[in-house]
Design a protein around this motif. Sequence first.
Motif, PDB file in Angstrom:
ATOM      1  N   SER A 216       0.815  -1.221   0.000  1.00  0.00           N
ATOM      2  CA  SER A 216       0.000   0.000   0.000  1.00  0.00           C
ATOM      3  C   SER A 216       0.845   1.265   0.000  1.00  0.00           C
ATOM      4  CB  SER A 216      -0.930  -0.026   1.216  1.00  0.00           C
ATOM      5  OG  SER A 216      -2.093   0.697   0.953  1.00  0.00           O
ATOM      6  N   ALA A 217       2.071   1.178   0.546  1.00  0.00           N
ATOM      7  CA  ALA A 217       2.948   2.348   0.591  1.00  0.00           C
ATOM      8  C   ALA A 217       3.328   2.790  -0.826  1.00  0.00           C
ATOM      9  CB  ALA A 217       4.205   2.018   1.403  1.00  0.00           C
ATOM     10  N   VAL A 218       3.329   1.849  -1.761  1.00  0.00           N
ATOM     11  CA  VAL A 218       3.725   2.183  -3.140  1.00  0.00           C
ATOM     12  C   VAL A 218       2.495   2.284  -4.058  1.00  0.00           C
ATOM     13  CG1 VAL A 218       5.098   1.439  -5.127  1.00  0.00           C
ATOM     14  CG2 VAL A 218       5.929   1.031  -2.795  1.00  0.00           C
ATOM     15  N   HIS A 219       1.566   1.328  -3.880  1.00  0.00           N
ATOM     16  CA  HIS A 219       0.336   1.319  -4.680  1.00  0.00           C
ATOM     17  C   HIS A 219      -0.832   1.338  -3.690  1.00  0.00           C
ATOM     18  CE1 HIS A 219       2.834   0.140  -8.050  1.00  0.00           C
ATOM     19  NE2 HIS A 219       3.247  -0.934  -7.393  1.00  0.00           N
ATOM     20  N   PRO A 220      -1.385   2.504  -3.364  1.00  0.00           N
ATOM     21  CA  PRO A 220      -2.412   2.580  -2.324  1.00  0.00           C
ATOM     22  C   PRO A 220      -3.581   1.619  -2.567  1.00  0.00           C
ATOM     23  CG  PRO A 220      -1.658   4.757  -2.930  1.00  0.00           C
ATOM     24  CD  PRO A 220      -1.025   3.815  -3.896  1.00  0.00           C
ATOM     25  N   GLU A 232      -8.815 -11.658   2.899  1.00  0.00           N
ATOM     26  CA  GLU A 232      -9.241 -10.261   2.977  1.00  0.00           C
ATOM     27  C   GLU A 232      -8.829  -9.653   1.667  1.00  0.00           C
ATOM     28  OE1 GLU A 232      -9.295  -7.327   6.424  1.00  0.00           O
ATOM     29  OE2 GLU A 232      -7.495  -8.549   6.678  1.00  0.00           O
ATOM     30  N   ARG A 233      -9.734  -8.965   0.988  1.00  0.00           N
ATOM     31  CA  ARG A 233      -9.388  -8.460  -0.347  1.00  0.00           C
ATOM     32  C   ARG A 233      -9.256  -6.946  -0.337  1.00  0.00           C
ATOM     33  NH1 ARG A 233     -13.120  -9.739  -4.300  1.00  0.00           N
ATOM     34  NH2 ARG A 233     -11.521  -9.798  -5.910  1.00  0.00           N
ATOM     35  N   PHE A 234      -8.327  -6.482  -1.120  1.00  0.00           N
ATOM     36  CA  PHE A 234      -8.070  -5.041  -1.248  1.00  0.00           C
ATOM     37  C   PHE A 234      -7.957  -4.703  -2.721  1.00  0.00           C
ATOM     38  CE2 PHE A 234      -6.700  -6.311   2.872  1.00  0.00           C
ATOM     39  CZ  PHE A 234      -7.033  -5.256   3.710  1.00  0.00           C
ATOM     40  N   ARG A 237      -6.256   1.604  -5.508  1.00  0.00           N
ATOM     41  CA  ARG A 237      -7.049   2.830  -5.685  1.00  0.00           C
ATOM     42  C   ARG A 237      -7.008   3.331  -7.127  1.00  0.00           C
ATOM     43  NH1 ARG A 237      -6.178   5.509  -0.184  1.00  0.00           N
ATOM     44  NH2 ARG A 237      -7.859   4.500   0.964  1.00  0.00           N
ATOM     45  N   ASP A 238      -5.938   2.949  -7.856  1.00  0.00           N
ATOM     46  CA  ASP A 238      -5.860   3.422  -9.244  1.00  0.00           C
ATOM     47  C   ASP A 238      -6.570   2.478 -10.221  1.00  0.00           C
ATOM     48  OD1 ASP A 238      -4.219   1.232  -9.419  1.00  0.00           O
ATOM     49  OD2 ASP A 238      -2.384   2.333  -9.868  1.00  0.00           O
ATOM     50  N   GLY A 239      -7.274   1.484  -9.659  1.00  0.00           N
ATOM     51  CA  GLY A 239      -8.082   0.613 -10.516  1.00  0.00           C
ATOM     52  C   GLY A 239      -7.322  -0.533 -11.170  1.00  0.00           C
ATOM     53  N   ALA A 240      -6.069  -0.769 -10.729  1.00  0.00           N
ATOM     54  CA  ALA A 240      -5.260  -1.800 -11.399  1.00  0.00           C
ATOM     55  C   ALA A 240      -5.454  -3.200 -10.809  1.00  0.00           C
ATOM     56  CB  ALA A 240      -3.794  -1.408 -11.369  1.00  0.00           C
ATOM     57  N   GLY A 241      -6.629  -3.475 -10.241  1.00  0.00           N
ATOM     58  CA  GLY A 241      -6.911  -4.831  -9.788  1.00  0.00           C
ATOM     59  C   GLY A 241      -6.975  -4.970  -8.276  1.00  0.00           C
ATOM     60  N   THR A 242      -6.844  -6.221  -7.816  1.00  0.00           N
ATOM     61  CA  THR A 242      -7.025  -6.528  -6.401  1.00  0.00           C
ATOM     62  C   THR A 242      -5.913  -7.448  -5.908  1.00  0.00           C
ATOM     63  OG1 THR A 242      -8.441  -8.370  -7.062  1.00  0.00           O
ATOM     64  CG2 THR A 242      -9.561  -6.345  -6.397  1.00  0.00           C
TER      65      THR A 242
END
Length: 327
Positions: A216-220, A232-234, A237-242
């Motif tokens: 998350s520090a690099v790709h929120p 647990e899925r995340f 934020r830029d829409g590039a998947g999960t």
Amino acid sequence: MTERLVDSFGRVHTDLRISVTDRCNFRCSYCMPAEGMQWIPREEILTFEEIERVATVAVDRFGVDTIRLTGGEPTVRARLPVLIDKLARLEVDLALTTNGASLENMAHDLAAAGLRRINVSLDSLKADRFAELTRRDLLERVLGGIDAALDAGLEPVKLNVVTMRGVNDDELLDFATYGRERGVEVRFIEFMPLDAGEAWDREMVVPAAEVLETISAVHPLEKVDRGNEPAERFRYRDGAGTIGLIGSVTDPFCASCNRIRMTAEGQMRNCLFAVEEVDLRGLLRSGAGDDEIARVMSGCVSAKWAGHRIGEVQFIRPARSMSQIGG
Ligand code: SAM
Ligand code: SF4
């Protein structure tokens, strides 16, 4: 369908994992000894007809709606598409967990037989490390297999990464990048004490929270509703998947577990960490009717405990390793 597979804690079980073989063409160091295990004699392995019978009882009597085939390595079982075809007729969510080495050849046949989705296990994107971990120099073949699975429409393709301290915890961002670029969901799984070599140590567990923080520090990332999933899925934020995080040790999902398992020789297990099994093969081969099979399955689930106790004094390590249970 009138009944459900419910345990004494009220959990309803609808996800059946079937190991179709204990054999494997890899020797992952965290799963199997270098020389392999003592394989189960072929006559002790359930036939496709026996597997189909158990699956049919589970689906028709108890509303099981998800079946995942695993192993050992399921793709080393001869004529696997024939079994897929039989199980696809049950109209369940049919999935497969594989090391991916045979997918370049098999992905299209599996999809054509009715397989819906696939999880490929891959613990390093570095060729030398991959070879050391799996004792097979086949990284390129596995990467090709993932592409073949995508090409065959086995979507979503998910990647299972077992994170181990000092082994591959420096590759978290590389895996994130790979998943973002290829459109596959990477699921980071905490290392569990089910390795044949009994090398597991709590110090080797990379907590899911640490994986989240690092990526998350690099790709929120932001949380996605978990539903009944162990992961647990995340989403990025830029829409590039999960991504998925499976905190089997630091944040076990036992309270919402809906899984039951059957080993390659037809032993039913109500938990990955179960120390007792119920013999379905004996029933099948002694001519038991569906009512009897259903009764025994139901009894196995009702005896399920609240959850594993990794890290507590009461924890008992099961006699079987992950390769003999199927993950
Ligand atoms: N051979 C197939 C494969 O590797 O995907 C299916 C069987 S394998 C036992 C199923 C899953 O269990 C794999 O994703 C593997 O990485 C995982 N696994 C094996 N040993 C493990 C352990 N000690 N802790 C956590 N996961 C483990
Ligand atoms: Fe085989 Fe899968 Fe175990 Fe690796 S993790 S040794 S591929 S069963």
